[in-house]
Design an enzyme around this catalytic site. Structure first.
Site, PDB file in Angstrom:
ATOM      1  N   TYR A   1       1.079  -2.501   8.508  1.00 40.07           N
ATOM      2  CA  TYR A   1       0.715  -3.237   7.299  1.00 40.07           C
ATOM      3  C   TYR A   1      -0.391  -2.482   6.576  1.00 40.07           C
ATOM      4  CZ  TYR A   1      -1.072  -7.112   4.428  1.00 40.07           C
ATOM      5  OH  TYR A   1      -1.482  -7.914   3.389  1.00 40.07           O
TER       6      TYR A   1
ATOM      7  N   LYS B   1     -13.313  -3.492   6.060  1.00 41.39           N
ATOM      8  CA  LYS B   1     -13.866  -4.304   7.137  1.00 41.39           C
ATOM      9  C   LYS B   1     -15.277  -3.889   7.548  1.00 41.39           C
ATOM     10  CE  LYS B   1      -9.229  -5.473   8.811  1.00 41.39           C
ATOM     11  NZ  LYS B   1      -9.124  -6.828   8.309  1.00 41.39           N
TER      12      LYS B   1
ATOM     13  N   ASP C   1      -4.578   4.980   7.634  1.00 39.23           N
ATOM     14  CA  ASP C   1      -5.113   3.675   7.237  1.00 39.23           C
ATOM     15  C   ASP C   1      -6.044   3.228   8.364  1.00 39.23           C
ATOM     16  OD1 ASP C   1      -5.678   1.033   6.753  1.00 39.23           O
ATOM     17  OD2 ASP C   1      -3.612   0.443   6.288  1.00 39.23           O
TER      18      ASP C   1
END
Length: 472
Positions: free
Chosen positions: A189, A312, A284
């Site tokens: 994702y 994050k 990613d």
């Protein structure tokens, strides 16, 4: 009646992934009841009555009652927990229940929730203003820290989320190479941008949606997919699309289909095939950045991509994202170059402050050794509990990231992950909530530990996992 309905739904549902444990003496095993919102556990009743009331009201205000789909507990069933406060490795819900947390706000809370040093710095920054919409010196400080830490990054652009970072990186690799096709992996994702919603994991997998309505065919026609850890499939796609693939995007360790690490040769093969074809390699690292090592997965595995996305942890719990890479690639980004991307709140002083002080803490000696120790003890304890209680399980960890499946394993890709007993995970997840342990409410999500997790937290969690595994 609403409380009874929620409690019944909580008991009746499920999905699978891993095992964690929690409280020891204060919570005793109890008979399951599907008709009570309050469940007696030792001397205290576990109730989610207030969570239920707030969530029922939220469903009239927001789609599904949440602002991100996995929070709705669709894949594990039962009542989503509404939280009131967090500190360190613990969380408290609106009903007063306390939990050991292994979600960590989906990764950012690597030094623990509401860290005193970060909070104090935020308060001082807040006095100067929340957002300038103009350059601030703090952007330079965090940018230099990121560039110094991450091997692939010579120049960085801050944005406001991991999704936005991946969107920017996607446009960038196409602009730099002059090619349109990208290759991603099944179950990985990269945010909810149209081009990435093809065989995606995370919330898309949790909800059983192979793709999303509203994504036009033209947006995904250039997206190629391969099974994760299958280097031969990647080589075949490059042979069939020679000179047409702009970049390979991947989570270097999958976190959005459960925790799935790469095989030893996989990342090397990707680096080699992209170089040979003139394509770019994009890591990613929204999840893995600053979590597997200070320099991310690329430092841990010794493989340097061309472009990296982050999020994050670099915002210390505030909304943030970033993409960066080689200087010649990044100079394509406006205003240095012609590839346009912008953001009102990008580089705002609050996010920069939280990121700076979080990274300072991570630089201290012993940080990643401690994360490796507590996470290893957690995962091994859970797997041992599964073996003792007769459940087929497999799992693993790297530093502060972990996962396990109710399956014999091994799990190399999303298809392997989908063989897990997801109904059993649902029962396990609910049982762990009642024992005071908060796990991600989905089979298809990795778990996270923090520097705030103590040996007592781990011991309590493992004991609780064994209790729950015996019950289910």
């Amino acid at each position: 009646m609403a409380g009874a309905a929620v409690a019944a739904a909580a008991v009746a549902s499920g999905i699978s992934i891993r095992t964690v444990s929690a409280p020891k003496a204060s919570r005793a095993p109890r008979a399951r009841s599907g008709v009570r919102a309050a469940i007696s556990v030792g001397e205290k009743a576990y109730t989610v009555q207030k969570s239920e009331e707030i969530f029922n009201a939220a469903k009239e205000l927001m789609p599904g009652g949440v602002n991100s789909p996995v929070r709705a507990f669709k894949s594990v069933g039962g009542q989503p927990i509404v939280f009131d406060s967090v500190k360190g490795s613990h969380m408290w819900d609106v009903d007063g229940n306390e939990y050991i947390d292994y979600v960590g706000s989906w990764g950012p809370a690597i030094i623990g929730h509401a860290d005193d040093t970060v909070n104090a710095a935020l308060i001082e920054t807040l006095k100067k203003g929340t957002s300038f919409g103009a350059p601030c010196a703090l952007e330079n400080v965090l940018a230099q820290m990121v560039i110094s830490a991450v091997p692939s990054i010579e120049m960085v652009r801050f944005v406001n989320s991991g999704t936005e970072a991946c969107m920017g990186a996607l446009r960038l690799v196409r602009a730099f190479t002059g090619r349109e096709k990208i290759l991603k992996f099944e179950g990985c994702y990269h945010g909810h941008a149209d081009s990435f919603l093809v065989k995606a994991g995370s919330g898309v997998a949790t909800l059983g949606l192979p793709d999303s309505p509203g994504v036009p065919k033209g947006a995904t026609v250039g997206t190629l997919t391969a099974p994760y850890n299958d280097a031969e499939a990647v080589k075949k796609l490059f042979e069939d699309n020679k000179g047409e693939i702009a970049a390979v995007f991947l989570e270097p360790v999958v976190g959005n289909a459960g925790f799935i690490p790469p095989t030893p040769a996989f990342l090397n093969a990707l680096r080699e095939v992209t170089k040979q074809d003139g394509a770019l390699l994009v890591f990613d690292e929204v999840m893995t950045g600053f979590r597997l090592a200070y320099g991310g997965a690329q430092e841990y595995f010794g493989i340097t991509p061309d472009v990296t996305t982050l999020g994050k942890i670099i915002g210390g719990g505030l909304p943030v994202g970033a993409y960066g890479g080689r200087k010649d690639i990044m100079e394509m980004v406006a205003p240095a170059g012609p590839m346009y991307q912008a953001g009102t709140l990008s580089g705002n002083p609050l996010a920069m402050t939280a990121g700076i002080h979080t990274l300072k803490r991570l630089m201290e000696p012993g940080t990643y050794e401690y994360l490796d120790k507590v996470t290893g003890e957690l995962v091994q304890g859970i797997l041992d509990a599964g073996a003792k209680t007769g459940h087929e399980m497999c799992g693993g960890h790297i530093r502060g990231m972990f996962g396990f499946f109710f399956a014999s394993g091994p799990v190399y890709n999303f298809d392997d992950a989908k063989k897990s007993d997801t109904a059993k995970f649902g029962r396990f997840h609910r049982g762990m909530l009642e024992e005071g342990v908060y796990l991600a409410p989905s089979q298809f999500e990795a778990g996270f530990t923090s520097l705030a997790h103590t040996p007592q937290d781990i011991e309590k969690t493992v004991e609780s996992a064994e209790k729950v595994l015996r019950r289910i």
